[in-house]
Motif scaffolding. Structure first.
Motif, mmCIF file in Angstrom:
data_model
loop_
_atom_site.group_PDB
_atom_site.id
_atom_site.type_symbol
_atom_site.label_atom_id
_atom_site.label_comp_id
_atom_site.label_asym_id
_atom_site.label_seq_id
_atom_site.Cartn_x
_atom_site.Cartn_y
_atom_site.Cartn_z
ATOM 1 N N ASN A 70 0.788 -1.141 -0.022
ATOM 2 C CA ASN A 70 -0.063 0.036 -0.029
ATOM 3 C C ASN A 70 0.996 1.207 -0.153
ATOM 4 O O ASN A 70 2.276 0.960 -0.103
ATOM 5 C CB ASN A 70 -0.921 0.011 1.161
ATOM 6 C CG ASN A 70 -2.238 0.705 1.050
ATOM 7 O OD1 ASN A 70 -2.232 1.718 0.274
ATOM 8 N ND2 ASN A 70 -3.388 0.359 1.664
ATOM 9 N N ASP A 72 1.357 3.317 2.039
ATOM 10 C CA ASP A 72 2.446 3.763 3.284
ATOM 11 C C ASP A 72 3.811 3.065 3.273
ATOM 12 O O ASP A 72 4.586 3.522 4.099
ATOM 13 C CB ASP A 72 1.502 3.312 4.629
ATOM 14 C CG ASP A 72 1.347 1.789 4.684
ATOM 15 O OD1 ASP A 72 1.368 1.053 3.452
ATOM 16 O OD2 ASP A 72 1.206 1.137 5.817
ATOM 17 N N ARG A 73 3.895 2.266 2.345
ATOM 18 C CA ARG A 73 5.271 1.582 2.230
ATOM 19 C C ARG A 73 5.713 1.665 0.901
ATOM 20 O O ARG A 73 6.937 1.063 0.668
ATOM 21 C CB ARG A 73 5.022 -0.025 2.365
ATOM 22 C CG ARG A 73 4.330 -0.101 3.736
ATOM 23 C CD ARG A 73 4.795 -1.538 4.458
ATOM 24 N NE ARG A 73 6.071 -1.919 4.639
ATOM 25 C CZ ARG A 73 6.596 -3.124 4.559
ATOM 26 N NH1 ARG A 73 5.565 -4.228 4.958
ATOM 27 N NH2 ARG A 73 7.644 -3.527 4.738
#
Length: 133
Positions: A70, A72-73
Motif C-alpha cells: 500500500n 504507506d510502504r
C-alpha cells in the motif's frame, strides 16, 4: 504519439548515494497552445511524477509477494524534494498537440545525464542510485 517535442535539463547534486534535483527546465513544442497556464501546470505535474519514478518508486518482491502492498510502504517524491520547474512553451503554430505526458520519458534521462556529467557514473536502472546504493 502525442506529437509534442520536448527537451529537459536537470540541475542535480549527489551526496551519499542520493540524487537531489534542484531545478528542471523544460522546453516543449505542443503546436498551438490554447491555455498556456494549463499547459505549464500539466508539464510541472508530469515532471514531478517522472522524478518520483526516476528517484524513488520501486516494487520489491519478497517470498513471492510485493512488500510495498500500500502507499504507506511505497516511496514517492516528497514535497520537500520537489524542485522548481521552468516551462518554456515553443509555439510552432501547428495544430494543438498533447501536453504533459511527452515530458515524462525524457525526465529520467535528463537526471541520469546530469549525474553522469557531475560524477562520470552512468546510471541505467530505475530508481537512479549512484554508487549502486
Amino acid at each position: 504519439d502525442l506529437g509534442t517535442a520536448s527537451a529537459l535539463v536537470a540541475e542535480v547534486s549527489v551526496q551519499e548515494g542520493r540524487v537531489q534535483v534542484h531545478r528542471v527546465t523544460v522546453a516543449a513544442d505542443p503546436g498551438l497552445v490554447i491555455n498556456p497556464d494549463g499547459a505549464r501546470l500539466q508539464v510541472q505535474g508530469s515532471v514531478m511524477m517522472a522524478l518520483s519514478s526516476a528517484l524513488h518508486e520501486e516494487l520489491t518482491i519478497q517470498d513471492g509477494r510485493v512488500v510495498e502492498s500500500n502507499f504507506d510502504r511505497y516511496r514517492l517524491l516528497p514535497m520537500r524534494d520537489a524542485p522548481p520547474v521552468e516551462v518554456l512553451l515553443v509555439e510552432s503554430g501547428d495544430e494543438p498537440q498533447g501536453m504533459g505526458e511527452p515530458v515524462m520519458g525524457p525526465a529520467a534521462a535528463a537526471v541520469a545525464n546530469a549525474v553522469f556529467t557531475l560524477t562520470g557514473e552512468r546510471l541505467r536502472t530505475l530508481p537512479l542510485r549512484p554508487g549502486g546504493g
